[in-house]
Enzyme design. Sequence first.
Site, PDB file in Angstrom:
ATOM      1  N   CYS A 135       0.809  -1.014  -0.017  1.00  0.00           N
ATOM      2  CA  CYS A 135      -0.078   0.012  -0.043  1.00  0.00           C
ATOM      3  C   CYS A 135       0.848   1.262  -0.046  1.00  0.00           C
ATOM      4  CB  CYS A 135      -0.880  -0.082   1.176  1.00  0.00           C
ATOM      5  SG  CYS A 135      -2.112  -1.381   1.345  1.00  0.00           S
ATOM      6  N   CYS A 160       0.426   2.386   6.574  1.00  0.00           N
ATOM      7  CA  CYS A 160       0.715   1.229   6.781  1.00  0.00           C
ATOM      8  C   CYS A 160       0.736   0.249   5.482  1.00  0.00           C
ATOM      9  CB  CYS A 160       0.118   0.440   8.015  1.00  0.00           C
ATOM     10  SG  CYS A 160      -1.891   0.595   7.326  1.00  0.00           S
TER      11      CYS A 160
END
Length: 483
Positions: free
Chosen positions: A145, A467
């Site tokens: 991500c 994250c």
Amino acid sequence: MTFTRFRHQATKMAALVCRNLYLSRSPVFSNGVRCVSSSSIQNANAQPATKSAKKQNVRNIVLVDGVRTPFLQSGTTYKNLMPHDLARTALQGLMKRTGLPKDAVEYVIYGTVIQEVKTSNVAREASLGAGISNRVPAHTVTQACISSNQAITTGIGLIASGQADSIIAGGVEFMSDVPIRHSRKMRKLMLSMNKAKTVPARLQLVSQMLSPSALVPELPAVAEFSTNESMGHSGDRLAAAFNVTRQEQDEFALRSHTLAHDASEKGLLTDRLVYKVPGVANPVEKDNGIRVSSMEAMGKLKPAFIKPHGTVTAANASFLTDGASACLIMSEEKALAMGYKPLAYLRDFIYVAQDPKDELLLGPAYATPRILDKAGLTLSDVSVFEYHEAFAGQILANMKALDSDWFGTNMMGRKGKAGAPPMDKLNLWGGSLSLGHPFGATGVRLVTTAANRLHNENGQFALVAACAAGGLGHAMIVERYPR
């Protein structure tokens, strides 16, 4: 003198000429080069900054601008496209908005997670499709991500080392058509077919291909290879570990959707392009995942991962999204020489890693205090926080970790808690829960939004954090460019 040094000296001289000749973006030379004033002249009437995050003997690197396609739920308007179509559109939109000549691009870097096998180096295919010279190198990175964050910081490294002055970094994700593989047994049989020389041998392989074990395909899953646990399941466990209630998660999700809706209606999401999708009558102008619901309606949804007692639902989790983004980063002297008024300085960044089993989504908690220490800043110096929202429970768990003396002392080796960002500075234009989360493209959205918010809110520093799968995390310090 090497060519690289000569180019840097020439660029600096051009910037100084521009600064002395003119103080606006008006055309000065017949070849279309525009000039702007220096930072000090532009900021003559502004209040002096109390702190600086500039590093000694490091080139100033700036974000000129950033754009993105509207982020759409997978399986909707973009469903008949391919990833490079979205990436190409973002590139073209960026060049059009900035007026960047195609021959001024020196390198293109894109991030993506689930690759289309036909365009594995999607950066190169998108670059060629956007009309950028075939002599401009391009490569694709992947870091879950934070893939487009990695694209940006890779570009920063190239500029800082003198390899380039003008780089486009971006990201793309296309969840409407993910690769679905044959089973491994089937793949082996198909490869063996090429070596079978007799009809009986081929018929024997065909009979094995028709077995149920060979016919069942391998579907992609958002799960950790090392733990075989889905990210949603891990997010649910993380929320439980930090005592994040279902009500807190639903309230935060509702906040995200409400803020995104308000920002969209007020015209604050200026990074969003209008995309005329081939074969679709109406242009796509807005993100289609923003849903302002109610606590009552959200409370009726059942747990999505840990059943029946989990707290993560479809309403407080980010959704599968198609979209692309792109941003132009340059050395400051190059940007000034070309007549740009940048949005922000890209000051410092850090990557972190932790246990992918129990700390999979705690990257922001580990990265936030470390980037502040690295940049010589405190939490109170930061005016804007843009944090990736994978799940409401995930971001709230990170906030509680940052506000925990126990976590700060035992897990981070600090003297106490690091401190959590105040909610009145966090994700005020919505976040991934509402705007959408194309895995490879979100990082550029975060950085561009942080820069735009700094100007809108007259702040100096922004902190971007996210994250990522694998127990990874990232944080960056962005400083408003004086105008």
